[in-house]
Scaffold this motif. Structure first.
Motif, PDB file in Angstrom:
ATOM      1  N   ASN A 269      22.031  67.853 -44.626  1.00  0.00           N
ATOM      2  CA  ASN A 269      22.469  69.020 -45.381  1.00  0.00           C
ATOM      3  C   ASN A 269      22.433  68.673 -46.860  1.00  0.00           C
ATOM      4  OD1 ASN A 269      22.928  70.392 -43.019  1.00  0.00           O
ATOM      5  ND2 ASN A 269      25.155  70.291 -43.124  1.00  0.00           N
ATOM      6  N   GLY A 270      22.014  69.622 -47.686  1.00  0.00           N
ATOM      7  CA  GLY A 270      21.998  69.350 -49.120  1.00  0.00           C
ATOM      8  C   GLY A 270      20.848  70.044 -49.825  1.00  0.00           C
ATOM      9  N   ALA A 271      20.730  69.744 -51.121  1.00  0.00           N
ATOM     10  CA  ALA A 271      19.671  70.311 -51.956  1.00  0.00           C
ATOM     11  C   ALA A 271      18.369  69.555 -51.736  1.00  0.00           C
ATOM     12  CB  ALA A 271      20.076  70.257 -53.425  1.00  0.00           C
ATOM     13  N   THR A 272      17.298  70.284 -51.576  1.00  0.00           N
ATOM     14  CA  THR A 272      16.009  69.684 -51.241  1.00  0.00           C
ATOM     15  C   THR A 272      15.572  68.622 -52.242  1.00  0.00           C
ATOM     16  OG1 THR A 272      15.342  71.779 -50.227  1.00  0.00           O
ATOM     17  CG2 THR A 272      13.593  70.181 -50.727  1.00  0.00           C
ATOM     18  N   GLU A 273      15.571  68.970 -53.528  1.00  0.00           N
ATOM     19  CA  GLU A 273      15.056  68.048 -54.546  1.00  0.00           C
ATOM     20  C   GLU A 273      15.850  66.749 -54.579  1.00  0.00           C
ATOM     21  OE1 GLU A 273      14.138  67.896 -59.382  1.00  0.00           O
ATOM     22  OE2 GLU A 273      14.852  69.747 -58.437  1.00  0.00           O
ATOM     23  N   GLN A 274      17.184  66.859 -54.555  1.00  0.00           N
ATOM     24  CA  GLN A 274      17.989  65.650 -54.669  1.00  0.00           C
ATOM     25  C   GLN A 274      17.912  64.793 -53.408  1.00  0.00           C
ATOM     26  OE1 GLN A 274      22.093  66.193 -55.775  1.00  0.00           O
ATOM     27  NE2 GLN A 274      22.330  64.036 -56.279  1.00  0.00           N
ATOM     28  N   GLN A 275      17.958  65.415 -52.234  1.00  0.00           N
ATOM     29  CA  GLN A 275      17.908  64.634 -51.004  1.00  0.00           C
ATOM     30  C   GLN A 275      16.560  63.925 -50.853  1.00  0.00           C
ATOM     31  OE1 GLN A 275      21.032  64.670 -50.968  1.00  0.00           O
ATOM     32  NE2 GLN A 275      21.288  64.808 -48.752  1.00  0.00           N
ATOM     33  N   TRP A 276      15.491  64.614 -51.209  1.00  0.00           N
ATOM     34  CA  TRP A 276      14.177  63.975 -51.131  1.00  0.00           C
ATOM     35  C   TRP A 276      14.049  62.861 -52.157  1.00  0.00           C
ATOM     36  CZ3 TRP A 276      10.297  63.244 -48.029  1.00  0.00           C
ATOM     37  CH2 TRP A 276      10.116  64.104 -46.945  1.00  0.00           C
ATOM     38  N   ALA A 277      14.675  63.025 -53.324  1.00  0.00           N
ATOM     39  CA  ALA A 277      14.643  61.948 -54.330  1.00  0.00           C
ATOM     40  C   ALA A 277      15.313  60.692 -53.782  1.00  0.00           C
ATOM     41  CB  ALA A 277      15.341  62.409 -55.607  1.00  0.00           C
ATOM     42  N   LYS A 278      16.413  60.848 -53.060  1.00  0.00           N
ATOM     43  CA  LYS A 278      17.092  59.707 -52.446  1.00  0.00           C
ATOM     44  C   LYS A 278      16.211  59.057 -51.378  1.00  0.00           C
ATOM     45  CE  LYS A 278      21.655  61.945 -52.852  1.00  0.00           C
ATOM     46  NZ  LYS A 278      22.742  62.537 -52.057  1.00  0.00           N
TER      47      LYS A 278
ATOM     48  N   GLY B 231      25.385  59.952 -37.159  1.00  0.00           N
ATOM     49  CA  GLY B 231      25.928  60.439 -38.418  1.00  0.00           C
ATOM     50  C   GLY B 231      27.397  60.138 -38.569  1.00  0.00           C
ATOM     51  N   ASP B 232      27.901  60.360 -39.775  1.00  0.00           N
ATOM     52  CA  ASP B 232      29.304  60.044 -40.080  1.00  0.00           C
ATOM     53  C   ASP B 232      30.193  61.267 -40.160  1.00  0.00           C
ATOM     54  OD1 ASP B 232      27.995  60.749 -42.676  1.00  0.00           O
ATOM     55  OD2 ASP B 232      30.013  60.377 -43.438  1.00  0.00           O
ATOM     56  N   HIS B 233      29.593  62.469 -40.204  1.00  0.00           N
ATOM     57  CA  HIS B 233      30.389  63.684 -40.415  1.00  0.00           C
ATOM     58  C   HIS B 233      30.502  64.461 -39.107  1.00  0.00           C
ATOM     59  CE1 HIS B 233      32.379  66.742 -42.731  1.00  0.00           C
ATOM     60  NE2 HIS B 233      31.487  67.656 -42.407  1.00  0.00           N
ATOM     61  N   ALA B 234      31.705  64.476 -38.551  1.00  0.00           N
ATOM     62  CA  ALA B 234      31.896  65.053 -37.227  1.00  0.00           C
ATOM     63  C   ALA B 234      31.459  66.518 -37.126  1.00  0.00           C
ATOM     64  CB  ALA B 234      33.357  64.895 -36.791  1.00  0.00           C
ATOM     65  N   PRO B 235      31.935  67.433 -37.997  1.00  0.00           N
ATOM     66  CA  PRO B 235      31.584  68.848 -37.835  1.00  0.00           C
ATOM     67  C   PRO B 235      30.092  69.136 -37.966  1.00  0.00           C
ATOM     68  CG  PRO B 235      33.488  68.596 -39.275  1.00  0.00           C
ATOM     69  CD  PRO B 235      32.906  67.231 -39.091  1.00  0.00           C
ATOM     70  N   ALA B 236      29.371  68.346 -38.744  1.00  0.00           N
ATOM     71  CA  ALA B 236      27.942  68.588 -38.920  1.00  0.00           C
ATOM     72  C   ALA B 236      27.109  67.806 -37.908  1.00  0.00           C
ATOM     73  CB  ALA B 236      27.519  68.217 -40.344  1.00  0.00           C
ATOM     74  N   ASP B 237      27.322  66.501 -37.848  1.00  0.00           N
ATOM     75  CA  ASP B 237      26.451  65.633 -37.057  1.00  0.00           C
ATOM     76  C   ASP B 237      26.794  65.614 -35.572  1.00  0.00           C
ATOM     77  OD1 ASP B 237      25.121  64.810 -39.445  1.00  0.00           O
ATOM     78  OD2 ASP B 237      26.779  63.442 -39.851  1.00  0.00           O
ATOM     79  N   ILE B 238      28.064  65.407 -35.265  1.00  0.00           N
ATOM     80  CA  ILE B 238      28.451  65.244 -33.857  1.00  0.00           C
ATOM     81  C   ILE B 238      28.561  66.591 -33.152  1.00  0.00           C
ATOM     82  CG2 ILE B 238      30.089  64.182 -32.283  1.00  0.00           C
ATOM     83  CD1 ILE B 238      28.438  62.291 -34.213  1.00  0.00           C
ATOM     84  N   ALA B 239      29.167  67.575 -33.806  1.00  0.00           N
ATOM     85  CA  ALA B 239      29.202  68.928 -33.227  1.00  0.00           C
ATOM     86  C   ALA B 239      27.788  69.476 -33.101  1.00  0.00           C
ATOM     87  CB  ALA B 239      30.061  69.849 -34.084  1.00  0.00           C
ATOM     88  N   GLY B 240      26.949  69.217 -34.116  1.00  0.00           N
ATOM     89  CA  GLY B 240      25.570  69.686 -34.052  1.00  0.00           C
ATOM     90  C   GLY B 240      24.807  69.086 -32.896  1.00  0.00           C
ATOM     91  N   ALA B 241      25.012  67.802 -32.652  1.00  0.00           N
ATOM     92  CA  ALA B 241      24.367  67.156 -31.511  1.00  0.00           C
ATOM     93  C   ALA B 241      24.855  67.769 -30.199  1.00  0.00           C
ATOM     94  CB  ALA B 241      24.644  65.655 -31.531  1.00  0.00           C
ATOM     95  N   ALA B 242      26.151  68.020 -30.119  1.00  0.00           N
ATOM     96  CA  ALA B 242      26.733  68.566 -28.885  1.00  0.00           C
ATOM     97  C   ALA B 242      26.159  69.934 -28.546  1.00  0.00           C
ATOM     98  CB  ALA B 242      28.250  68.644 -29.023  1.00  0.00           C
ATOM     99  N   VAL B 243      26.068  70.817 -29.552  1.00  0.00           N
ATOM    100  CA  VAL B 243      25.572  72.167 -29.265  1.00  0.00           C
ATOM    101  C   VAL B 243      24.054  72.188 -29.102  1.00  0.00           C
ATOM    102  CG1 VAL B 243      27.523  73.276 -30.416  1.00  0.00           C
ATOM    103  CG2 VAL B 243      25.443  72.794 -31.723  1.00  0.00           C
ATOM    104  N   SER B 244      23.386  71.111 -29.498  1.00  0.00           N
ATOM    105  CA  SER B 244      21.928  71.044 -29.355  1.00  0.00           C
ATOM    106  C   SER B 244      21.505  70.324 -28.090  1.00  0.00           C
ATOM    107  CB  SER B 244      21.320  70.324 -30.571  1.00  0.00           C
ATOM    108  OG  SER B 244      21.642  71.003 -31.764  1.00  0.00           O
ATOM    109  N   GLY B 245      22.458  69.720 -27.371  1.00  0.00           N
ATOM    110  CA  GLY B 245      22.146  69.031 -26.122  1.00  0.00           C
ATOM    111  C   GLY B 245      21.756  67.578 -26.282  1.00  0.00           C
TER     112      GLY B 245
END
Length: 279
Positions: A109-118, A170-184
């Protein structure tokens, strides 16, 4: 189909909080502001989940600054990118997974330009098969669509059951772990010394850091392959328990007979499956 290993970016692959603190310390020093106010910045930052413009405006108000907010935002983005780092043992863990036949991807999650720069600055773009950032994707974790898109960009056949051998780290439960759960997908939560606080969902496994997370996934997949040969046809990895050694999938029980975890730099063998289960 090759197994898929998806990774969060900030505070999973790269040390985003350390880079933020570096920017905040520079911000205070350049304006002769109290260095002890670093705590104020890190508290307001919320691990990167507060909008950057809101954070900058709050700093301008707190210190009565006359500098344009847009200039301060640009300085923030540039400085954080300059300070971002991917530890050597993280890179080695990714290389190990690649040699074991895993398809690797980044979903952030994040801004395209900055995340790609990282991603480019740390060389991660050369180690993964695909990258997906929420801004350009038009959807964000935990939305299942972004994980599906990430799998497609990694070359997975999403018309088939690609989630059967897919993991999210991932380290962020609501985004990474919940996302994995609802995606199977199965998941590994990097706890950074925290306790699990959610009640509606849980990670498959928990790790202290990224190298341990990769080691756990490789060992778990080895066990999965062994189980397929050991148990009757029709046995379900995701719905059934393994006779004799587990109460359910991903419960963090001992590694099965003949299955040894991979050696990952910075991870002691005794810290692998059997000692780090889902919280």
């Amino acid at each position: 189909m090759s197994p898929l290993l998806l990774f969060d970016l900030d505070n999973t692959l790269v040390n985003r909080n350390q880079a933020f603190q570096g920017w905040a310390m520079r911000f205070l020093s350049e304006r002769a502001l109290p260095p002890g106010d670093l705590r104020w910045f890190t508290t307001l930052d919320c691990g990167g989940y507060l909008d950057r413009a809101v954070l900058i405006r709050a700093a301008v108000d707190r210190y009565g600054l006359s500098e344009p907010i847009d200039d301060l935002l640009e300085d923030y983005r540039t400085t954080v990118t300059e300070l971002i780092a991917c530890p050597a043992d993280h890179l080695e863990a990714l290389r190990l997974a690649r040699t074991e036949g895993w398809v690797l991807g980044i979903v952030s999650n994040g801004a395209t330009e900055q995340q790609w720069a990282k991603i480019r600055r740390t060389g991660l773009d050369e180690l993964v098969d695909g990258c997906t950032v929420s801004e350009e994707a038009g959807c964000a974790k935990p939305d299942p669509r972004i994980f599906h898109l990430a799998a497609e960009r990694c070359g997975m056949d999403t018309a088939a059951d690609w989630t059967a051998s897919a993991w999210m780290v991932g380290d962020h439960a609501p985004a990474d772990i919940a996302g994995a759960a609802v995606s199977g997908m199965r998941s590994v939560w990097i706890d950074h010394g925290r306790s699990w606080g959610e009640t509606g969902y849980r990670p498959t496994l928990t790790a202290r850091n990224l190298p341990e997370a990769v080691a756990l996934v490789l060992a778990e997949e080895d066990l999965h392959r062994t189980d397929r040969g050991r148990y009757p046809r029709g046995y379900s990895w995701r719905s059934g328990s393994r006779p004799g050694n587990r109460s359910g999938p991903g419960s963090g029980g001992p590694v099965g007979p003949g299955v040894l975890p991979r050696a990952v730099p910075g991870v002691l063998p005794g810290a692998l499956p059997g000692s780090r289960s889902a919280p």
